[in-house]
Design a protein around this motif. Structure first.
Motif, PDB file in Angstrom:
ATOM      1  N   ARG A 108      -2.765  18.481   1.319  1.00 12.75           N
ATOM      2  CA  ARG A 108      -1.507  18.579   0.591  1.00 12.75           C
ATOM      3  C   ARG A 108      -0.339  17.955   1.317  1.00 12.75           C
ATOM      4  NH1 ARG A 108      -4.736  22.246   0.471  1.00 12.75           N
ATOM      5  NH2 ARG A 108      -3.935  23.229   2.360  1.00 12.75           N
ATOM      6  N   LEU A 109      -0.569  17.437   2.483  1.00 10.46           N
ATOM      7  CA  LEU A 109       0.538  16.877   3.255  1.00 10.46           C
ATOM      8  C   LEU A 109       0.764  15.415   2.890  1.00 10.46           C
ATOM      9  CD1 LEU A 109      -0.397  18.517   6.622  1.00 10.46           C
ATOM     10  CD2 LEU A 109       1.564  19.082   5.202  1.00 10.46           C
ATOM     11  N   PRO A 110       2.019  14.973   2.840  1.00 11.10           N
ATOM     12  CA  PRO A 110       2.311  13.591   2.479  1.00 11.10           C
ATOM     13  C   PRO A 110       2.046  12.646   3.641  1.00 11.10           C
ATOM     14  CG  PRO A 110       4.330  14.757   2.943  1.00 11.10           C
ATOM     15  CD  PRO A 110       3.232  15.759   3.037  1.00 11.10           C
ATOM     16  N   LEU A 111       2.681  11.461   3.623  1.00 11.34           N
ATOM     17  CA  LEU A 111       2.334  10.416   4.589  1.00 11.34           C
ATOM     18  C   LEU A 111       2.430  10.905   6.029  1.00 11.34           C
ATOM     19  CD1 LEU A 111       1.480   7.546   5.016  1.00 11.34           C
ATOM     20  CD2 LEU A 111       3.879   6.868   5.013  1.00 11.34           C
ATOM     21  N   GLY A 112       3.380  11.783   6.338  1.00  6.68           N
ATOM     22  CA  GLY A 112       3.418  12.350   7.669  1.00  6.68           C
ATOM     23  C   GLY A 112       2.385  13.451   7.797  1.00  6.68           C
ATOM     24  N   SER A 113       1.149  13.168   7.449  1.00  5.91           N
ATOM     25  CA  SER A 113       0.106  14.185   7.369  1.00  5.91           C
ATOM     26  C   SER A 113      -0.478  14.485   8.728  1.00  5.91           C
ATOM     27  CB  SER A 113      -1.009  13.713   6.430  1.00  5.91           C
ATOM     28  OG  SER A 113      -1.674  12.609   7.014  1.00  5.91           O
ATOM     29  N   VAL A 114      -1.300  15.549   8.775  1.00  2.00           N
ATOM     30  CA  VAL A 114      -1.968  15.900  10.015  1.00  2.00           C
ATOM     31  C   VAL A 114      -2.818  14.743  10.506  1.00  2.00           C
ATOM     32  CG1 VAL A 114      -3.673  17.438  11.051  1.00  2.00           C
ATOM     33  CG2 VAL A 114      -1.922  18.373   9.531  1.00  2.00           C
ATOM     34  N   SER A 115      -3.639  14.181   9.620  1.00  2.00           N
ATOM     35  CA  SER A 115      -4.531  13.102  10.055  1.00  2.00           C
ATOM     36  C   SER A 115      -3.740  11.910  10.561  1.00  2.00           C
ATOM     37  CB  SER A 115      -5.469  12.682   8.919  1.00  2.00           C
ATOM     38  OG  SER A 115      -4.746  12.275   7.786  1.00  2.00           O
ATOM     39  N   TRP A 116      -2.671  11.577   9.860  1.00  2.00           N
ATOM     40  CA  TRP A 116      -1.874  10.424  10.281  1.00  2.00           C
ATOM     41  C   TRP A 116      -1.200  10.693  11.624  1.00  2.00           C
ATOM     42  CZ3 TRP A 116       3.173   9.473  11.501  1.00  2.00           C
ATOM     43  CH2 TRP A 116       3.538   8.124  11.585  1.00  2.00           C
ATOM     44  N   GLN A 117      -0.611  11.883  11.788  1.00  2.00           N
ATOM     45  CA  GLN A 117       0.068  12.192  13.042  1.00  2.00           C
ATOM     46  C   GLN A 117      -0.902  12.239  14.217  1.00  2.00           C
ATOM     47  OE1 GLN A 117       3.210  15.291  12.911  1.00  2.00           O
ATOM     48  NE2 GLN A 117       2.845  15.344  10.711  1.00  2.00           N
ATOM     49  N   VAL A 118      -2.079  12.809  13.997  1.00  2.00           N
ATOM     50  CA  VAL A 118      -3.073  12.849  15.069  1.00  2.00           C
ATOM     51  C   VAL A 118      -3.548  11.443  15.408  1.00  2.00           C
ATOM     52  CG1 VAL A 118      -5.371  13.667  15.712  1.00  2.00           C
ATOM     53  CG2 VAL A 118      -3.787  15.204  14.532  1.00  2.00           C
TER      54      VAL A 118
END
Length: 285
Positions: A108-118
């Motif tokens: 449910r997270l947008p572009l600043g998502s967990v996967s992207w940030q990690v």
């Protein structure tokens, strides 16, 4: 990069609520290849609520024990903000595996998502995987994105990693370079097109040189060179179909590590048809 020089910590898998089997299977497979333990980490309670029970990790731990009996697995549920906790824990891991936003995992997270940030901030390589990204019977092929103009340590490290991953899998390696850009297209009267044959041969020569540098360390890895005048991210997405893994380097800088996985790395996270390994230079922690 010699296998002995690769990080030897556990594979860290970030798991959310439900539907995480695809993440765990990818992470367990990576742990089995590298002969390291697997640690399943579920992060909850970032709003201050207490951690209750083990969440989804107990059944996922049982899945690993049943399907990957040779992999030592541990599981943990902790309180905190998922991106911050995973990035911090990545410093003790050899690889971190997370699910892609929007299709399971931290969906449910947008572009600043967990996967992207990690993927942008982790201390060691990250694999980002989505449901359906891994074919049931993937080709024994690893794909590596190569920018022949990039002579940075990141680019070299990503190539070393790609060779090592292909060797571990008994797979072939496809070195892919996409070079099309608008500057190659004449735009006015009397404008002459570049000699594309010369440009293409220069690219192929650079790819051969990169492969030759690593043949002594990985003599059993068959290498295919694939260069086209096509957007790099588009070509990588096409090449990823059916592959076991796509490896790209992250040129982001700490601090403004930004939007800046590098534009190609960022785009292929959304478009690749197989798991994507984002490779950084390991940073002190």
């Amino acid at each position: 990069m010699d296998d002995d020089a690769m990080p030897r910590g556990p594979v860290l898998a970030g798991v959310d609520r439900g539907g995480q089997e695809y993440v765990v299977r990818c992470a367990a497979g990576q742990a089995a290849l590298h002969r390291v333990p697997l640690h399943l980490l579920h992060v909850v309670g970032h709003d201050g609520t207490p951690v209750a029970g083990d969440g989804p990790v107990a059944p996922l731990e049982r899945l690993v024990r049943a399907e990957f009996p040779g992999v030592a697995v541990t599981a943990e549920t902790v309180a905190g903000r998922a991106p911050a906790v995973l990035v911090e824990r990545s410093g003790q891991a050899s690889w971190t595996v997370v699910g892609h936003r929007g299709s399971g995992g931290f969906s449910r997270l947008p572009l600043g998502s967990v996967s992207w940030q990690v993927a942008a901030h982790a201390a060691n390589p990250v694999i980002v995987v989505r449901p359906g990204d891994t074919p049931a019977d993937p080709e024994q092929r690893v794909v590596a994105g190569v920018d022949v103009a990039d002579t940075s340590p990141i680019s070299s490290h990503a190539l070393d990693t790609a060779f090592a991953e292909a060797a571990l899998r008994g797979a072939s390696l496809e070195l892919v370079h996409g070079s099309f850009h608008l500057g190659e297209t004449p735009t006015g009267p009397g404008m002459a097109a570049p000699d594309f044959d010369v440009l293409d041969e220069a690219v192929r020569s650079a790819l051969r040189e990169e492969a030759d540098k690593r043949r002594d360390r990985h003599p059993g890895v068959p290498v295919r060179l694939h260069a086209e005048r096509l957007r790099a991210a588009t070509l990588l997405a096409e090449s990823s179909r059916g592959a076991a893994l796509l490896v790209v380097g992250s040129r982001g800088r700490s601090g403004l590590r930004r939007l800046l996985l590098g534009s190609v790395s960022s785009e292929v996270l959304h478009t690749a048809a197989c798991p994507v390994a984002i490779v950084h230079i390991a940073r002190p922690h």
